[in-house]
Design a protein around this motif. Structure first.
Motif, PDB file in Angstrom:
ATOM      1  N   GLY A  56       0.661  -1.273  -0.057  1.00  0.00           N
ATOM      2  CA  GLY A  56      -0.106  -0.200   0.227  1.00  0.00           C
ATOM      3  C   GLY A  56       0.330   1.184  -0.089  1.00  0.00           C
ATOM      4  N   LEU A  57       2.461   1.466   0.339  1.00  0.00           N
ATOM      5  CA  LEU A  57       2.610   2.469   0.193  1.00  0.00           C
ATOM      6  C   LEU A  57       3.679   2.527  -1.096  1.00  0.00           C
ATOM      7  CD1 LEU A  57       4.117   1.999   3.796  1.00  0.00           C
ATOM      8  CD2 LEU A  57       2.081   3.377   2.626  1.00  0.00           C
ATOM      9  N   SER A  58       3.156   1.679  -2.191  1.00  0.00           N
ATOM     10  CA  SER A  58       4.374   1.875  -3.649  1.00  0.00           C
ATOM     11  C   SER A  58       4.104   3.271  -4.299  1.00  0.00           C
ATOM     12  CB  SER A  58       3.962   0.460  -4.415  1.00  0.00           C
ATOM     13  OG  SER A  58       2.494   0.439  -4.893  1.00  0.00           O
ATOM     14  N   HIS A  59       3.104   4.323  -3.937  1.00  0.00           N
ATOM     15  CA  HIS A  59       3.151   5.389  -4.583  1.00  0.00           C
ATOM     16  C   HIS A  59       3.602   6.382  -4.040  1.00  0.00           C
ATOM     17  CE1 HIS A  59       0.908   8.478  -7.430  1.00  0.00           C
ATOM     18  NE2 HIS A  59       0.882   9.290  -5.586  1.00  0.00           N
ATOM     19  N   VAL A  60       4.108   6.995  -5.341  1.00  0.00           N
ATOM     20  CA  VAL A  60       5.345   7.877  -4.734  1.00  0.00           C
ATOM     21  C   VAL A  60       4.863   9.782  -5.125  1.00  0.00           C
ATOM     22  CG1 VAL A  60       7.429   9.455  -5.171  1.00  0.00           C
ATOM     23  CG2 VAL A  60       7.750   7.124  -5.517  1.00  0.00           C
ATOM     24  N   ARG A  61       4.506  10.476  -3.883  1.00  0.00           N
ATOM     25  CA  ARG A  61       3.824  11.608  -4.259  1.00  0.00           C
ATOM     26  C   ARG A  61       4.650  12.636  -5.012  1.00  0.00           C
ATOM     27  NH1 ARG A  61       2.065  13.835   1.375  1.00  0.00           N
ATOM     28  NH2 ARG A  61       1.106  15.246  -0.570  1.00  0.00           N
ATOM     29  N   ILE A  62       4.167  13.301  -5.834  1.00  0.00           N
ATOM     30  CA  ILE A  62       5.016  14.674  -6.802  1.00  0.00           C
ATOM     31  C   ILE A  62       4.348  15.496  -5.897  1.00  0.00           C
ATOM     32  CG2 ILE A  62       5.112  15.305  -8.965  1.00  0.00           C
ATOM     33  CD1 ILE A  62       6.436  12.538  -8.880  1.00  0.00           C
ATOM     34  N   MET A  63       5.675  16.451  -6.070  1.00  0.00           N
ATOM     35  CA  MET A  63       5.405  18.259  -5.432  1.00  0.00           C
ATOM     36  C   MET A  63       4.902  18.834  -6.271  1.00  0.00           C
ATOM     37  SD  MET A  63       8.314  18.080  -2.157  1.00  0.00           S
ATOM     38  CE  MET A  63       9.467  18.300  -3.611  1.00  0.00           C
ATOM     39  N   ARG A  64       4.870  20.019  -5.931  1.00  0.00           N
ATOM     40  CA  ARG A  64       4.267  21.108  -6.821  1.00  0.00           C
ATOM     41  C   ARG A  64       5.619  21.487  -7.928  1.00  0.00           C
ATOM     42  NH1 ARG A  64       0.540  25.250  -3.365  1.00  0.00           N
ATOM     43  NH2 ARG A  64      -0.967  23.952  -2.704  1.00  0.00           N
ATOM     44  N   ASP A  65       6.130  21.156  -7.668  1.00  0.00           N
ATOM     45  CA  ASP A  65       7.513  21.880  -8.655  1.00  0.00           C
ATOM     46  C   ASP A  65       7.849  20.322  -9.264  1.00  0.00           C
ATOM     47  OD1 ASP A  65       9.353  20.392  -6.905  1.00  0.00           O
ATOM     48  OD2 ASP A  65      10.392  21.445  -6.221  1.00  0.00           O
ATOM     49  N   GLY A  66       6.987  19.030  -9.411  1.00  0.00           N
ATOM     50  CA  GLY A  66       7.415  18.330 -10.531  1.00  0.00           C
ATOM     51  C   GLY A  66       8.073  17.279  -9.799  1.00  0.00           C
ATOM     52  N   ARG A  67       9.315  17.629  -8.612  1.00  0.00           N
ATOM     53  CA  ARG A  67      10.203  16.250  -7.499  1.00  0.00           C
ATOM     54  C   ARG A  67       9.566  15.986  -6.912  1.00  0.00           C
ATOM     55  NH1 ARG A  67      14.058  19.975  -4.778  1.00  0.00           N
ATOM     56  NH2 ARG A  67      12.466  20.534  -3.594  1.00  0.00           N
ATOM     57  N   PRO A  68       9.459  14.312  -7.075  1.00  0.00           N
ATOM     58  CA  PRO A  68       8.490  13.695  -6.106  1.00  0.00           C
ATOM     59  C   PRO A  68       9.285  13.169  -4.505  1.00  0.00           C
ATOM     60  CG  PRO A  68      11.132  12.519  -7.115  1.00  0.00           C
ATOM     61  CD  PRO A  68      10.831  13.958  -7.770  1.00  0.00           C
ATOM     62  N   ARG A  69       8.523  12.632  -3.469  1.00  0.00           N
ATOM     63  CA  ARG A  69       8.155  13.093  -2.670  1.00  0.00           C
ATOM     64  C   ARG A  69       8.677  11.627  -1.744  1.00  0.00           C
ATOM     65  NH1 ARG A  69       5.830  17.603   1.156  1.00  0.00           N
ATOM     66  NH2 ARG A  69       6.862  18.389   0.779  1.00  0.00           N
ATOM     67  N   TYR A  70      10.102  11.530  -1.201  1.00  0.00           N
ATOM     68  CA  TYR A  70       9.657   9.995  -1.091  1.00  0.00           C
ATOM     69  C   TYR A  70       9.681  10.087   0.710  1.00  0.00           C
ATOM     70  CZ  TYR A  70      12.549   9.406  -5.138  1.00  0.00           C
ATOM     71  OH  TYR A  70      13.348   9.378  -6.623  1.00  0.00           O
ATOM     72  N   ASN A  71       9.118   8.471   0.992  1.00  0.00           N
ATOM     73  CA  ASN A  71       8.962   8.379   2.590  1.00  0.00           C
ATOM     74  C   ASN A  71       9.383   8.295   3.512  1.00  0.00           C
ATOM     75  OD1 ASN A  71       8.745   6.079   2.481  1.00  0.00           O
ATOM     76  ND2 ASN A  71       7.182   5.421   2.063  1.00  0.00           N
ATOM     77  N   THR A  72      10.937   8.165   2.876  1.00  0.00           N
ATOM     78  CA  THR A  72      11.627   7.682   4.253  1.00  0.00           C
ATOM     79  C   THR A  72      13.282   8.254   3.905  1.00  0.00           C
ATOM     80  OG1 THR A  72      11.433   5.372   3.964  1.00  0.00           O
ATOM     81  CG2 THR A  72      13.297   5.728   4.704  1.00  0.00           C
ATOM     82  N   GLN A  73      13.377   9.047   5.160  1.00  0.00           N
ATOM     83  CA  GLN A  73      14.708   9.547   5.398  1.00  0.00           C
ATOM     84  C   GLN A  73      15.644   8.997   6.646  1.00  0.00           C
ATOM     85  OE1 GLN A  73      16.590  11.922   7.281  1.00  0.00           O
ATOM     86  NE2 GLN A  73      14.397  11.683   8.761  1.00  0.00           N
ATOM     87  N   VAL A  74      17.187   9.195   6.271  1.00  0.00           N
ATOM     88  CA  VAL A  74      17.884   8.804   6.947  1.00  0.00           C
ATOM     89  C   VAL A  74      18.988   9.533   7.546  1.00  0.00           C
ATOM     90  CG1 VAL A  74      20.169   6.839   8.189  1.00  0.00           C
ATOM     91  CG2 VAL A  74      17.773   6.106   6.317  1.00  0.00           C
ATOM     92  N   THR A  75      19.642  10.534   8.693  1.00  0.00           N
ATOM     93  CA  THR A  75      20.227  11.974   8.954  1.00  0.00           C
ATOM     94  C   THR A  75      21.190  11.005  10.114  1.00  0.00           C
ATOM     95  OG1 THR A  75      18.640  13.675   8.037  1.00  0.00           O
ATOM     96  CG2 THR A  75      20.459  14.082   9.453  1.00  0.00           C
ATOM     97  N   THR A  76      21.964  11.488  10.255  1.00  0.00           N
ATOM     98  CA  THR A  76      23.332  11.084  10.600  1.00  0.00           C
ATOM     99  C   THR A  76      23.733  13.053  11.234  1.00  0.00           C
ATOM    100  OG1 THR A  76      23.679   9.087  10.101  1.00  0.00           O
ATOM    101  CG2 THR A  76      25.133   9.743  11.517  1.00  0.00           C
ATOM    102  N   MET A  77      24.377  12.837  11.730  1.00  0.00           N
ATOM    103  CA  MET A  77      24.425  14.958  12.198  1.00  0.00           C
ATOM    104  C   MET A  77      25.918  14.497  13.773  1.00  0.00           C
ATOM    105  SD  MET A  77      21.107  16.872  12.856  1.00  0.00           S
ATOM    106  CE  MET A  77      20.123  15.919  13.910  1.00  0.00           C
ATOM    107  N   GLY A  78      26.629  14.907  13.485  1.00  0.00           N
ATOM    108  CA  GLY A  78      27.560  15.475  14.298  1.00  0.00           C
ATOM    109  C   GLY A  78      27.490  17.527  15.023  1.00  0.00           C
ATOM    110  N   ILE A  79      27.355  16.901  16.100  1.00  0.00           N
ATOM    111  CA  ILE A  79      27.077  18.149  16.842  1.00  0.00           C
ATOM    112  C   ILE A  79      28.014  18.354  18.121  1.00  0.00           C
ATOM    113  CG2 ILE A  79      25.613  20.037  17.751  1.00  0.00           C
ATOM    114  CD1 ILE A  79      23.217  18.271  16.694  1.00  0.00           C
TER     115      ILE A  79
END
Length: 206
Positions: free
Chosen positions: A98-121
């Motif tokens: 049920g999650l295979s559809h990729v949403r398209i934003m107004r500027d035409g770019r896809p919006r993916y549903n998963t992100q991984v961020t690693t940061m050092g502060i």
């Protein structure tokens, strides 16, 4: 949100310089999680890649100071000059029932549903993962908890007070943290966590 940031920096400043020797209070730990989620989302919108988190979630975070649904936040200690101030971000679409559809934003770019961020502060290494709440990704979260990272969000315990859900961490983060990552280990962490999630994807992003 400057007031929110000032509140977090007030108790976190000494921790980032290894000058803090105490466990965070429940509220401090929840505030730290919200602050890291805020940094993650703002960085998404500053990155060239399409943001994963929608503006509604960002506005809700600014109001509640709590990470949006689907956010998992882990921290450890950074031991190395590179990750004293470093940031790695990956986003992609996780395919599941049920999650295979990729949403398209107004500027035409896809919006993916998963992100991984690693940061050092400073001496704080943070890993922030967000995505759909599926059995596969829940298993991934459990695997992450088996590493040297300590989970600060979501809390492992919650309770109801005056008809409002207050989030109460079961285990409070103590500084200085015992676990730590060298620069090379942090580099590998930033790469392999993304690779592990991508490997679960039935239709890898091209």
């Amino acid at each position: 949100m400057k007031q929110f940031e000032d509140e977090v920096v007030l108790f976190l400043k000494d921790a980032l310089e290894d000058k803090l020797d105490k466990a965070l209070t429940e509220q401090e730990q929840v505030s730290l999680a919200g602050w890291l989620a805020l940094i993650t989302i703002l960085a998404e919108y500053a990155d060239n890649a399409p943001p994963t988190t929608g503006q509604k979630a960002l506005l809700a975070l600014q109001k509640t100071r709590l990470p949006p649904d689907g956010f998992h936040i882990y921290v450890s200690r950074s031991k190395g000059p590179k990750w004293n101030q470093w940031y790695v971000y990956h986003n992609f679409h996780f395919n599941d029932a049920g999650l295979s559809h990729v949403r398209i934003m107004r500027d035409g770019r896809p919006r993916y549903n998963t992100q991984v961020t690693t940061m050092g502060i400073g001496n704080l290494l943070a890993h922030v993962f967000s995505g759909p709440d599926t059995t596969t990704l829940q298993s991934y979260s459990i695997a992450v908890e088996g590493s040297k990272l300590e989970r600060i969000w979501p809390p492992k315990e919650s309770f109801w007070v005056k008809q409002a859900l207050w989030l109460r961490p079961q285990t409070l983060l103590k500084f200085p943290m015992k676990s730590e990552f060298s620069d090379n280990e942090a580099d590998a962490l930033a790469a392999t966590l993304k690779q592990r999630i991508a490997a679960m994807n039935r239709q890898p992003r091209t």
